[in-house]
Scaffold this active site. Structure first.
Site, PDB file in Angstrom:
ATOM      1  N   ASP A  32       0.813  -1.217   0.000  1.00 42.91           N
ATOM      2  CA  ASP A  32       0.000   0.000   0.000  1.00 42.91           C
ATOM      3  C   ASP A  32       0.848   1.269   0.000  1.00 42.91           C
ATOM      4  O   ASP A  32       0.320   2.374   0.083  1.00 42.91           O
ATOM      5  CB  ASP A  32      -0.967   0.006   1.184  1.00 42.91           C
ATOM      6  CG  ASP A  32      -0.254   0.071   2.533  1.00 42.91           C
ATOM      7  OD1 ASP A  32       0.996  -0.089   2.547  1.00 42.91           O
ATOM      8  OD2 ASP A  32      -0.919   0.292   3.561  1.00 42.91           O
ATOM      9  N   GLY A  33       2.171   1.122  -0.077  1.00 45.42           N
ATOM     10  CA  GLY A  33       3.065   2.266  -0.126  1.00 45.42           C
ATOM     11  C   GLY A  33       3.701   2.638   1.201  1.00 45.42           C
ATOM     12  O   GLY A  33       4.569   3.509   1.259  1.00 45.42           O
ATOM     13  N   LYS A 187       9.019  42.501  -9.226  1.00 43.02           N
ATOM     14  CA  LYS A 187       8.170  41.387  -9.633  1.00 43.02           C
ATOM     15  C   LYS A 187       6.876  41.408  -8.849  1.00 43.02           C
ATOM     16  O   LYS A 187       6.886  41.619  -7.633  1.00 43.02           O
ATOM     17  CB  LYS A 187       8.922  40.071  -9.378  1.00 43.02           C
ATOM     18  CG  LYS A 187       8.134  38.811  -9.707  1.00 43.02           C
ATOM     19  CD  LYS A 187       8.906  37.563  -9.292  1.00 43.02           C
ATOM     20  CE  LYS A 187       8.854  37.345  -7.791  1.00 43.02           C
ATOM     21  NZ  LYS A 187       9.454  36.068  -7.376  1.00 43.02           N
ATOM     22  N   ASP A 213      19.251  33.467  -7.733  1.00 39.83           N
ATOM     23  CA  ASP A 213      18.062  33.073  -6.981  1.00 39.83           C
ATOM     24  C   ASP A 213      18.403  31.860  -6.126  1.00 39.83           C
ATOM     25  O   ASP A 213      19.456  31.242  -6.302  1.00 39.83           O
ATOM     26  CB  ASP A 213      16.895  32.766  -7.929  1.00 39.83           C
ATOM     27  CG  ASP A 213      15.547  33.146  -7.342  1.00 39.83           C
ATOM     28  OD1 ASP A 213      15.474  33.343  -6.111  1.00 39.83           O
ATOM     29  OD2 ASP A 213      14.564  33.241  -8.092  1.00 39.83           O
ATOM     30  N   GLY A 220       9.359  30.153 -14.502  1.00 35.06           N
ATOM     31  CA  GLY A 220       8.586  31.262 -15.059  1.00 35.06           C
ATOM     32  C   GLY A 220       9.206  32.603 -14.724  1.00 35.06           C
ATOM     33  O   GLY A 220       9.410  33.453 -15.604  1.00 35.06           O
ATOM     34  N   THR A 221       9.534  32.795 -13.438  1.00 35.54           N
ATOM     35  CA  THR A 221      10.174  34.037 -12.998  1.00 35.54           C
ATOM     36  C   THR A 221      11.516  34.231 -13.702  1.00 35.54           C
ATOM     37  O   THR A 221      11.840  35.322 -14.172  1.00 35.54           O
ATOM     38  CB  THR A 221      10.387  34.020 -11.472  1.00 35.54           C
ATOM     39  OG1 THR A 221       9.119  33.994 -10.832  1.00 35.54           O
ATOM     40  CG2 THR A 221      11.160  35.243 -11.006  1.00 35.54           C
TER      41      THR A 221
END
Length: 307
Positions: A32-33, A187, A213, A220-221
């Site tokens: 079941d994981g 931003k 960053d 996207g940024t």
């Protein structure tokens, strides 16, 4: 020293640097994981380090880490230091909207309850997360490794760029170390993983720009910032980040962008599709982590590694 399944390659590299073999464990799953974990080493009275970034799949690797620490605690380890190169849920560090969880605080509490006596973290999204822990926290930065690469690259007319106001301190450190100017991109975030770049603060015309960053998630940024810089007259754009999360369309966006090169550290293993993109380059922080682990074990100062 032990490792979960999140980034075993980094753990093995750290062990090689320190000169200590990676501890033997048995990790299995029920049908079941459910996770089953067993230590195959005697750790009674030992100073133990567990290396496990909480990267994708985040919840799976977090639970793995918690179960490992519980096993170590019950096996009478003298001290457990959790080494988390990438701290998942770090972006949820405050109530920025009504009725939301402060998940990064919850994760800190879970780690402490599971048995962590101290934590070693790399490039937290927000430095104040250290205060969420009621145990000692050593906060390392991948900056020395990344700065060294760009110092050797010796890019002409370089300007370091922060993609948002929150990352100015990180970018300023880079700019100071490389002795170059600093610019900021204003931003506005319109939704989760959705940003709208507004305008560039600083002169980037005719300059080579380096975007700094901590996390590249959907990219996207990053791509919008690069486009904004090129529109303002930048000649070339490079980027670097500590944590290559690279989820969703990130790899495709980077590959199709006009960014020359994206430099990341190996806090998170690169996904298979990212490994095929030549402009994504990985630098190792194993030596940095190894020196920090040695200092913690020998009870010597770690502060020289913070900058």
């Amino acid at each position: 020293m032990f490792s979960g399944g999140a980034n075993k390659a980094l753990a093995e590299e750290v062990c090689k640097f320190v000169g200590v073999p990676l501890g033997e464990t048995r990790m299995q799953r029920f049908s079941d994981g459910e996770i089953y974990f067993q230590l195959l080493e005697n750790v009674r009275g030992a100073d133990v380090f567990v290396i496990q970034p909480t990267c994708f799949p985040v919840d799976e690797h977090l639970v793995e880490l918690l179960i490992m620490m519980d096993a170590l605690k019950r096996a009478s380890a003298a001290r457990i230091t959790v080494v988390i190169p990438y701290y998942g849920y770090a972006r949820q560090d405050r109530k920025d909207r009504p009725r939301v969880a402060i998940s990064s605080k919850l994760v800190a509490d879970l780690l402490t309850t599971a048995g962590a006596n101290r934590a070693l973290l790399v490039d937290l999204h927000a430095a104040q997360i250290q205060g969420f822990f009621n145990i000692p926290v050593d906060h390392l930065f991948a900056s020395p490794v990344l700065v060294g690469y760009f110092r050797e690259l010796n890019l002409p007319n370089l300007t370091v760029v922060s993609p948002d106001a929150g990352g100015v301190e990180r970018a300023r450190f880079f700019a100071k170390k490389l002795d170059v100017p600093l610019a900021i991109v204003d931003k506005r975030r319109t939704d989760i993983n959705v940003t709208e770049v507004m305008h560039v603060i600083g002169d980037v015309k005719g300059r080579t720009c380096l975007i700094i960053d901590d996390i590249i998630d959907t990219a996207g940024t990053l791509v919008k910032t690069a486009e904004a810089l090129l529109e303002q007259g930048a000649t070339k754009v490079y980027a670097c980040a500590s944590h290559p999360v690279l989820s969703g369309p990130a790899v495709e966006r980077i590959a199709a962008s006009r960014i020359e090169e994206v430099i990341v550290s190996n806090t998170i293993p690169l996904r298979e599709n990212a490994q095929k993109v030549s402009k994504i380059k990985v630098l190792s922080i194993a030596g940095l982590l190894g020196r920090a682990i040695e200092s913690i074990h020998m009870e010597t100062s770690v502060s020289t590694l913070f900058t």
